[in-house]
Write an enzyme that holds these catalytic residues in place. Structure first.
Site, short mmCIF file in Angstrom:
data_model
loop_
_atom_site.label_atom_id
_atom_site.label_comp_id
_atom_site.label_asym_id
_atom_site.label_seq_id
_atom_site.Cartn_x
_atom_site.Cartn_y
_atom_site.Cartn_z
N SER A 1 0.81 -1.22 0.00
CA SER A 1 0.00 0.00 0.00
C SER A 1 0.84 1.27 0.00
CB SER A 1 -0.92 0.03 1.23
OG SER A 1 -1.77 1.16 1.16
N HIS B 1 -6.62 -2.48 -10.47
CA HIS B 1 -7.41 -1.29 -10.15
C HIS B 1 -6.62 -0.08 -10.63
CE1 HIS B 1 -9.62 1.81 -8.18
NE2 HIS B 1 -8.70 2.03 -7.26
N ASP C 1 -14.07 -5.35 -30.24
CA ASP C 1 -13.04 -6.39 -30.33
C ASP C 1 -12.66 -6.94 -28.95
OD1 ASP C 1 -11.04 -4.79 -32.98
OD2 ASP C 1 -12.85 -6.05 -33.06
N TYR D 1 -7.37 -12.90 -34.03
CA TYR D 1 -6.48 -11.72 -34.00
C TYR D 1 -5.06 -12.09 -33.54
CZ TYR D 1 -4.43 -7.26 -32.78
OH TYR D 1 -3.57 -6.19 -32.70
O1 LIG Z 1 -8.24 4.57 -4.60
C1 LIG Z 1 -7.60 4.31 -3.63
C2 LIG Z 1 -7.74 5.05 -2.37
O2 LIG Z 1 -8.80 5.99 -2.50
C3 LIG Z 1 -6.60 3.21 -3.70
O3 LIG Z 1 -7.10 2.29 -4.59
C4 LIG Z 1 -5.27 3.68 -4.24
O4 LIG Z 1 -4.84 4.75 -3.49
C5 LIG Z 1 -4.24 2.59 -4.19
O5 LIG Z 1 -4.09 2.12 -2.88
P1 LIG Z 1 -2.87 1.16 -2.47
O6 LIG Z 1 -1.58 1.93 -2.65
O7 LIG Z 1 -2.91 -0.04 -3.41
O8 LIG Z 1 -3.12 0.79 -1.05
#
Ligand SMILES: O=C(CO)[C@@H](O)[C@@H](O)COP(=O)(O)O
Length: 254
Positions: free
Chosen positions: A84, A134, A159, A251
């Site tokens: 994190s 994410h 695609d 592809y």
């Molecule tokens: O969006 C947020 C926090 O609002 C988190 O996904 C982003 O800061 C990433 O957090 P981490 O560094 O993976 O703990």
């Protein structure tokens, strides 16, 4: 294992390790070993390099900034995930944290990502999930802020994703809630917009997830400017299916 035996066992392990280096299997009997492998090999060396390269690719394509976003990979009953709040410029393969599916740290000296609970929820509820990404990629985030799903307005979208990119209900950061909201709307594309937040991608591999994160931002950008400039109409569903099947069967070097 009685706690006294546990302590004796840890003591034995540490003495053994210091004397002989790292040949000790971790996590015996669901034993939560939080010490890391000093001087010896970390777990999952190959996957650590793969995950490290994935984070650098997200940064290279401008999909993450400084510490935002995270990538994880499932390895059996373990998940390797970004620590994190560590800036990408300082991130190292040995920093990644190994957790089990309940979130217990198996190996790693840093705190795992704040989104770990969400990643684990997705691995436990989507059996095809092998990697989760994410991001806060700008144009995808614009659609998430506008609280709109992204319609299939171009062939590139059809695609890779083969469907409209769905939008979740709002869910607070740091809990399983985001995972639950994603599972409610996720489809075959594996791409989802987190309302008022960003992007969640679920892939069948790290490569698959990285590719989707990159292409999502490309189509989000084009769709946003097209929607600003005019009233683009979505591609017909049967054409979307045709392009999706063609891309996923013919592809590239397939
Ligand atoms: O969006 C947020 C926090 O609002 C988190 O996904 C982003 O800061 C990433 O957090 P981490 O560094 O993976 O703990």
């Amino acid at each position: 294992m009685r706690s006294t035996d546990r302590l004796l066992f840890i003591d034995f392990l540490l003495k053994f390790e210091n004397k002989n280096g790292t040949v000790i299997p971790c996590c015996v009997d669901n034993f939560d070993c939080t010490f890391t492998h000093k001087g010896g090999k970390s777990m999952y060396e190959k996957e650590r390099k793969e995950l490290y390269n994935a984070h650098l690719l997200l940064e290279k394509y401008g999909l993450v900034a400084y510490t935002s976003g995270n990538v994880s990979v499932r390895i059996g009953d373990h998940v390797l995930i970004k620590p994190s709040g560590v800036p990408y410029t300082e991130l190292k393969p040995e920093d990644f944290v190994v957790v089990d599916l309940e979130g217990n740290v198996i190996e790693g000296e840093k705190k795992p990502s704040v989104d770990t609970a969400t990643h684990l929820y997705l691995y436990k509820h989507l059996d095809w999930a092998k990697s989760v990404i994410h991001t806060h990629s700008t144009f995808a985030m614009v659609w998430a802020i506008l609280e709109k799903s992204i319609p299939v307005l171009c062939t590139a979208h059809a695609d890779v994703f083969g469907e409209e990119i769905p939008l979740t209900e709002y869910a607070p950061v740091g809990s399983e809630a985001i995972g639950k909201a994603v599972v409610k709307v996720i489809g075959k594309s594996g791409a989802v917009l987190l309302r008022k937040h960003g992007v969640m991608i679920v892939g069948t591999s790290v490569d698959d997830a990285v590719k989707k994160a990159i292409f999502l931002e490309e189509v989000a950008k084009a769709a946003y400017f097209a929607t600003l400039a005019g009233k683009p109409t979505p591609l017909p569903p049967d054409e979307v299916d045709h392009l999706y099947n063609q891309y996923h069967t013919k592809y590239g070097q397939k």
